[in-house]
Design a protein around this motif. Structure first.
Motif, short mmCIF file in Angstrom:
data_model
loop_
_atom_site.label_atom_id
_atom_site.label_comp_id
_atom_site.label_asym_id
_atom_site.label_seq_id
_atom_site.Cartn_x
_atom_site.Cartn_y
_atom_site.Cartn_z
N TRP A 117 0.83 -1.20 0.00
CA TRP A 117 0.00 0.00 0.00
C TRP A 117 0.87 1.25 0.00
CZ3 TRP A 117 -0.82 4.43 2.75
CH2 TRP A 117 -2.03 5.09 2.56
N THR A 118 1.87 1.27 0.88
CA THR A 118 2.75 2.43 0.96
C THR A 118 3.48 2.67 -0.36
OG1 THR A 118 3.07 2.07 3.33
CG2 THR A 118 4.68 3.47 2.21
N GLY A 119 3.99 1.59 -0.96
CA GLY A 119 4.71 1.73 -2.22
C GLY A 119 3.84 2.24 -3.35
N ALA A 120 2.61 1.70 -3.44
CA ALA A 120 1.71 2.12 -4.52
C ALA A 120 1.29 3.57 -4.36
CB ALA A 120 0.48 1.20 -4.55
N LEU A 121 0.97 3.99 -3.13
CA LEU A 121 0.57 5.39 -2.92
C LEU A 121 1.76 6.31 -3.16
CD1 LEU A 121 -1.96 7.04 -2.00
CD2 LEU A 121 -0.80 7.24 0.21
N SER A 122 2.95 5.88 -2.75
CA SER A 122 4.15 6.70 -2.97
C SER A 122 4.43 6.88 -4.46
CB SER A 122 5.35 6.07 -2.28
OG SER A 122 5.16 6.00 -0.87
N LEU A 123 4.27 5.81 -5.23
CA LEU A 123 4.48 5.91 -6.68
C LEU A 123 3.48 6.87 -7.30
CD1 LEU A 123 5.88 4.99 -9.27
CD2 LEU A 123 4.31 3.04 -9.34
N ALA A 124 2.23 6.81 -6.87
CA ALA A 124 1.22 7.74 -7.38
C ALA A 124 1.60 9.18 -7.04
CB ALA A 124 -0.15 7.40 -6.79
N ASN A 125 2.09 9.40 -5.83
CA ASN A 125 2.51 10.73 -5.43
C ASN A 125 3.68 11.20 -6.29
OD1 ASN A 125 2.45 13.03 -3.57
ND2 ASN A 125 4.41 12.24 -2.82
N GLY A 126 4.66 10.34 -6.50
CA GLY A 126 5.81 10.71 -7.33
C GLY A 126 5.41 11.03 -8.75
N ALA A 127 4.43 10.29 -9.30
CA ALA A 127 3.99 10.53 -10.67
C ALA A 127 3.37 11.92 -10.82
CB ALA A 127 2.98 9.46 -11.08
N ILE A 128 2.63 12.34 -9.80
CA ILE A 128 2.04 13.68 -9.84
C ILE A 128 3.14 14.75 -9.85
CG2 ILE A 128 0.65 15.32 -8.52
CD1 ILE A 128 -0.94 12.82 -7.52
N TRP A 129 4.19 14.53 -9.07
CA TRP A 129 5.29 15.50 -9.02
C TRP A 129 6.10 15.52 -10.31
CZ3 TRP A 129 6.36 19.16 -5.31
CH2 TRP A 129 5.51 19.15 -4.19
N VAL A 130 6.13 14.40 -11.03
CA VAL A 130 6.74 14.41 -12.37
C VAL A 130 5.98 15.40 -13.25
CG1 VAL A 130 7.03 13.06 -14.49
CG2 VAL A 130 7.75 12.10 -12.30
N GLY A 131 4.65 15.33 -13.18
CA GLY A 131 3.84 16.23 -13.99
C GLY A 131 4.02 17.68 -13.64
N TRP A 132 4.33 17.97 -12.39
CA TRP A 132 4.58 19.36 -12.00
C TRP A 132 6.00 19.83 -12.34
CZ3 TRP A 132 1.79 18.37 -6.81
CH2 TRP A 132 0.51 18.96 -6.83
N TYR A 133 6.99 19.04 -11.99
CA TYR A 133 8.35 19.57 -11.98
C TYR A 133 9.11 19.41 -13.29
CZ TYR A 133 8.72 21.60 -7.45
OH TYR A 133 8.57 22.46 -6.39
N GLY A 134 8.66 18.56 -14.21
CA GLY A 134 9.24 18.62 -15.54
C GLY A 134 9.04 20.00 -16.14
N PRO A 135 7.80 20.52 -16.12
CA PRO A 135 7.59 21.89 -16.57
C PRO A 135 8.30 22.94 -15.70
CG PRO A 135 5.53 20.68 -16.63
CD PRO A 135 6.54 19.79 -15.93
N LEU A 136 8.17 22.84 -14.38
CA LEU A 136 8.69 23.91 -13.53
C LEU A 136 10.21 24.05 -13.60
CD1 LEU A 136 6.57 23.75 -10.24
CD2 LEU A 136 6.84 25.71 -11.77
N GLN A 137 10.91 22.96 -13.69
CA GLN A 137 12.38 23.02 -13.67
C GLN A 137 12.98 23.39 -15.02
OE1 GLN A 137 13.42 23.29 -10.65
NE2 GLN A 137 14.49 21.42 -10.17
N ILE A 138 12.37 22.93 -16.10
CA ILE A 138 13.00 23.09 -17.42
C ILE A 138 12.05 23.67 -18.47
CG2 ILE A 138 14.08 21.86 -19.35
CD1 ILE A 138 15.88 21.95 -16.95
N LEU A 139 10.91 23.01 -18.67
CA LEU A 139 10.10 23.27 -19.86
C LEU A 139 9.46 24.64 -19.85
CD1 LEU A 139 8.45 19.73 -20.08
CD2 LEU A 139 10.41 20.59 -21.38
N LEU A 140 8.88 25.07 -18.73
CA LEU A 140 8.27 26.40 -18.68
C LEU A 140 9.29 27.50 -18.87
CD1 LEU A 140 5.64 26.13 -15.79
CD2 LEU A 140 5.19 26.33 -18.23
#
Length: 412
Positions: A17-40
């Motif tokens: 459970w912890t691993g699956a929820l953590s992966l979901a959380n990390g995936a959301i941060w991928v969606g945020w920080y790819g743009p914030l760090q480089i693309l935007l």
């Protein structure tokens, strides 16, 4: 009899459970920080009108997106509190938010003007915040207090890996469009193990309070007088995140314009990776240690102080080696802060019925700094002393946040 979704959890969650929820959380941060760090930043430089600094465009785009985030997180969290789906209160919002976020990232990749860029980023913030509000609320729903430090640590580790992965995907994908597409695919794929393999406790329709539009609107104001611990915890998180956001926002421009780094995009990736390695070394350990000793405040105090010291170092030693050392030290402090502060926040929540809404209000302390940081950084960088003054100011702000955690009375 109290509905299962509203009970204080007593059974420890497993690694799956912890691993699956953590992966979901990390995936959301991928969606945020790819743009914030480089693309935007790359798009802001390309789309900036003649005579308009790229820093101003980036500040405006991220600022209006953060305003959307301010509303989206608590509102979506509150709506998830009232959801009576047979899949639970949180899962439908995780699915809809991740799918919508991926679509918004693809739309953002085709931006041909500053207005389009801003609108696309606002849509990304709206959808991904819906998913993030549900992911964070799943913790107090299902994790006992004695385990929240270590679970918060794994969520924090996934957050950092999401930042690194998002930055890496944006850097190596081979262009802006490919970078957004890679982040979109990762965001969707990362939430699947949790939504397919695990269910949230269901809220029976009879346990849902009657709808009251005015009462719903009033519920977002949490009185500092009635809940002072929550107010002090919120202010601590806000100030430390303002400091951290100031450091991250103009990192690409700092390397390019101040340090004259020969490969600033690659430099951002290196610094993010260094920061990530040191954070990973402390984020789970810090949370587990906090659970073991049953205390939260000393960990937050010393982690915030260490982060302020790292930011001050970045102001005083403006070289590439100095940036590497600062990134490493900042990661050590942020690792402990991320896990323990999250556990502290769940410990001061007022009611079980409003966990999603209250955590959404708390999460404003994550998104509001994205508004405050550009407002602070843009004039300082362009008119009031440059990056040295900017990072000194950020260090003072972060230290103030660390000290204020001592005002909390209901948590040790």
């Amino acid at each position: 009899m109290t509905a299962a979704a509203l009970r204080e959890p007593g059974e420890r969650v497993g690694r799956g459970w912890t691993g699956a929820l953590s992966l979901a959380n990390g995936a959301i941060w991928v969606g945020w920080y790819g743009p914030l760090q480089i693309l935007l930043a790359a798009q802001a430089e390309e789309l900036a009108p003649a005579g308009t600094p790229k820093e101003t465009v980036l500040a405006w785009v991220t600022g209006v997106g953060a305003v959307v985030s301010l509303a989206a997180n608590p509102v979506c969290g509150a709506l998830s509190d009232r959801t009576t789906s047979r899949w639970g209160r949180r899962t439908p919002w995780i699915v809809a938010g991740a799918a919508g976020g991926a679509a918004a990232l693809l739309l953002l990749s085709a931006a041909g003007s500053v207005w389009w860029l801003a609108a696309g980023w606002c849509l990304v913030q709206l959808t991904l915040n819906a998913a993030f509000a549900a992911v964070t609320a799943a913790v107090p729903d299902q994790v006992p207090r004695s385990q929240r430090g270590v679970v918060g640590g794994w969520l924090g580790a996934a957050q950092l890996l999401g930042v690194v992965a998002g930055t890496g995907l944006a850097t190596v994908a081979g262009g802006t469009v490919a970078g957004y597409a890679a982040c979109a695919v990762f965001t969707v794929a990362g939430v699947l193990p949790y939504v397919v393999g695990h269910r949230d406790p269901r809220l029976p329709p009879a346990a849902r309070p009657p709808w009251d539009r005015r009462g719903f609107a009033r519920s977002f104001r949490i009185s500092p007088r009635r809940h002072p611990d929550l107010a002090w915890a919120w202010l601590t998180r806000f100030l430390i995140n303002v400091s951290n956001s100031v450091v991250l926002l103009y990192l690409l421009y700092f390397l390019r314009d101040r340090l004259r780094h020969e490969d600033p995009e690659g430099g951002v990736l290196v610094l993010t990776a260094v920061n990530g390695v040191t954070m990973l070394a402390t984020v789970v350990v810090g949370g587990a240690w906090s659970d073991r000793v049953g205390r939260r405040k000393p960990f937050v105090l010393w982690a915030g102080t260490l982060m302020a010291a790292a930011t001050g170092l970045l102001a005083l030693w403006q070289t590439w080696p100095g940036a590497l050392v600062a990134a490493a030290v900042l990661g050590v402090g942020f690792g402990v802060f991320t896990s323990v502060d999250f556990a502290l926040m769940t410990d001061v929540l007022p009611t079980a019925m409003d966990r999603g809404k209250d955590l959404g209000v708390i999460n404003i302390a994550n998104s509001l700094p994205q508004v405050a940081a550009p407002a602070i950084a843009a004039p300082v960088v362009t008119h009031l002393g440059g990056y040295r003054v900017l990072y000194l100011a950020a260090a003072v702000i972060g230290l103030a946040g660390a000290v204020l955690v001592t005002r909390i009375r209901g948590v040790e």
